[in-house]
Every structure is written in structure tokens, then in C-alpha cells.
Design an enzyme around this catalytic site. Structure first.
Site, PDB file in Angstrom:
ATOM      1  CG  ASP A  47       7.591  -5.906  -7.268  1.00 24.00           C
ATOM      2  OD1 ASP A  47       8.260  -6.558  -6.422  1.00 24.00           O
ATOM      3  OD2 ASP A  47       6.510  -5.970  -7.520  1.00 24.00           O
ATOM      4  CE1 TYR A  52       1.345  -8.095  -8.820  1.00 28.14           C
ATOM      5  CE2 TYR A  52       3.423  -7.541  -9.526  1.00 28.14           C
ATOM      6  CZ  TYR A  52       2.334  -7.622  -8.698  1.00 28.14           C
ATOM      7  OH  TYR A  52       2.586  -6.845  -7.574  1.00 28.14           O
ATOM      8  CE  LYS A  77       5.363  -9.103  -5.262  1.00 24.69           C
ATOM      9  NZ  LYS A  77       5.449  -8.446  -6.743  1.00 24.69           N
ATOM     10  CG  HIS A 110       1.589 -11.975  -4.424  1.00 25.37           C
ATOM     11  ND1 HIS A 110       1.292 -11.663  -5.636  1.00 25.37           N
ATOM     12  CD2 HIS A 110       1.662 -10.470  -3.970  1.00 25.37           C
ATOM     13  CE1 HIS A 110       1.140 -10.658  -6.096  1.00 25.37           C
ATOM     14  NE2 HIS A 110       1.072  -9.775  -4.812  1.00 25.37           N
TER      15      HIS A 110
END
Length: 274
Positions: A47, A52, A77, A110
Site C-alpha cells: 500500500d 507518500y 492513491k 486519498h
């Protein structure tokens, strides 16, 4: 069969593994080894998210593991700040390029708002129309074979209702913060009633549960760690979990949850208000 190989079925027959290696707050250099180690030790679900900024590290970890792409389930996302069709499509292609893959198994919105606006209060700003545009981009990418299935993250009930009403499509999943003592019952109930799989993140309460004496008593009963009980809890409720670690020991321990918490102990954990 290890729980790492157990799956739920999403729309279109897509099978999503119950456990994913979470990668939030892991930098690109840090992401390489955990990804490689997890895949070599039975994990098949990773994930990540555009936000990120670690996809290139995950890419290198996948390559180093020598596990075939088709044997891995990758979730990513669209950024919470991306609220136009073009921004969403750009995020999707960025992730495909940075991960060096032809497709993503699951793509999520997200956040229903840009992060600076996000909370669960009914008075917060809503971005219903903008999310429809993001969904349109994701749907087109799915039609092009770039994404296998679509979902959302951090959506309240009203966010879900507006998206479903406008598009006629239910997201396959809603990834939300969920842990012992923080169970978001209204959102979970709506998702379960509408066939939307819940993915639980921050199952350790961002670390706050690890020193909880009540959970420790339950863990001692099963000869498990507090973390293992905290991760088992949402799995037993039919959710996907996203345990995150950069340490080999904990990557292995977090997936060692092939045990059953008895009904009375689940009820006790349900009763905790943390």
C-alpha cells in the site's frame, strides 16, 4: 494457508489480500528493504500513495525481491490536493511511472478534501463536485486498463453518498483510520451495508495502543503481542489491514496473526474508549 494469502473479493472478481505492507511515512531510500523483505516473506500486497513520495523505493524493492508483478497487489492513491480531472490523471501516471508498472490493482481518492480542510465535522468544506471529476479520471484510467479497481479513503458517509448518487458506482473500498477504541461506527456501518470493503489504517493508534494495559491482558491470554491483537481485531471484523514497519522482526510479527480472538474478548475490546 497463511493469512497473507487470504483475500476478499471486490467488484469484477478482483481479489485483494487481507494484509498489505503499509508504507506511510517511509522515505524512498527506507522503502527498498522493507518492500523486498516483505515480498520475500509472503506479503503480496503493498500500500502506497502519491503523497507518500516513496514509489521509486518500492519499485526497487519489488525488483530486488524478484517476485513477479502479476503476483503482487499494489494499492496507490490520488493526492488529497488533486481535485481536478487533469491533476488526478497526472497523479495516476506519475505512480505508474515511478512504480514502473503497467497497471495498479487499486487506486483510491486519498482524501475527500485537500488535507488542510479534512476533519469529520459536518461543518467542514465539501468537495463533492471535485471528487466526481477525480473519479471520472480514475474511471477512464480503469477503462484503459491502467487500474483494476477503484476506491476512496477517509470518506465520511455524506462524501460516499454524494459520490455514489452522482456516479451510480459504489467504491470498492474505503480506507479509514480504524483501531481498538477508535472504530468510526457510522462510517463502518454504511460501508458494510453497501458492500464497500473497509481498509483499516493506524491500527496501533499511531503507537498509542502499544502500552495499553487492557489490551496487554488480552495479548497475554493468547501469547501474542499488543500489536498482533491490534491488527487481528480489524481482520476479525472483515477488514484489510496495513501494518507498517521498516524492521524485519516486526514485518514478520505483524503478519503472524493466524489466531482467533474469542467473542467475549472481542466484546471487551469493542467496549474500550481510547
Amino acid at each position: 494457508m497463511s493469512i497473507l494469502n487470504e483475500t476478499y473479493e471486490l467488484e469484477g472478481g478482483v481479489l485483494i489480500p487481507k494484509i498489505a505492507l503499509g508504507t506511510w511515512q517511509i522515505s524512498t531510500p527506507q522503502a527498498v528493504h522493507p518492500t523486498e523483505f516483505a515480498l520475500k516473506n509472503g506479503y503480496i500486497h503493498i500500500d502506497t500513495a502519491h503523497g507518500y513520495a516513496n514509489a521509486k523505493g518500492i519499485r526497487e524493492g519489488i525488483k530486488a525481491s524478484r517476485v513477479k508483478r502479476e503476483d503482487i497487489f499494489i494499492t496507490s492513491k490520488v493526492r488529497g490536493e488533486s481535485k481536478t480531472y487533469n491533476e488526478a490523471m497526472s497523479d495516476i501516471h506519475d505512480q505508474l511511472e515511478d512504480l514502473d508498472t503497467d497497471y495498479l490493482d487499486l487506486m483510491l481518492i486519498h482524501c475527500p478534501t485537500p488535507w488542510r480542510f479534512f476533519n469529520h465535522k459536518p461543518t467542514r468544506p465539501h468537495f463533492y463536485k471535485e471528487n466526481i471529476e477525480v473519479w471520472r479520471a480514475m474511471s477512464e484510467a480503469k477503462e484503459q486498463g491502467l487500474i483494476r479497481t477503484l476506491g476512496v479513503s477517509n470518506f465520511n458517509v455524506d462524501d460516499l453518498e454524494h459520490l455514489i448518487e452522482a456516479t451510480g458506482v459504489k467504491p470498492a473500498v474505503n480506507q479509514i483510520r480504524f483501531s481498538i477504541g477508535h472504530t468510526q461506527p457510522e462510517i463502518v456501518a454504511f460501508c458494510q451495508e453497501n458492500g464497500i470493503l473497509v481498509e483499516a489504517y493506524s491500527s496501533l493508534g499511531t503507537g498509542s495502543l502499544l502500552k495499553n494495559e487492557d489490551i496487554q491482558k488480552i495479548a497475554d491470554k493468547y501469547n501474542k503481542t499488543v500489536a498482533q491483537v491490534a491488527y487481528r481485531y480489524p481482520v476479525q471484523k472483515g477488514m484489510v489491514i496495513l501494518p507498517k514497519s521498516v524492521h524485519d522482526k516486526y514485518i514478520l510479527e505483524n503478519a503472524d496473526i493466524d489466531f482467533e480472538i474469542e467473542a467475549e474478548d472481542m466484546a471487551f475490546l469493542d467496549s474500550l474508549d481510547l
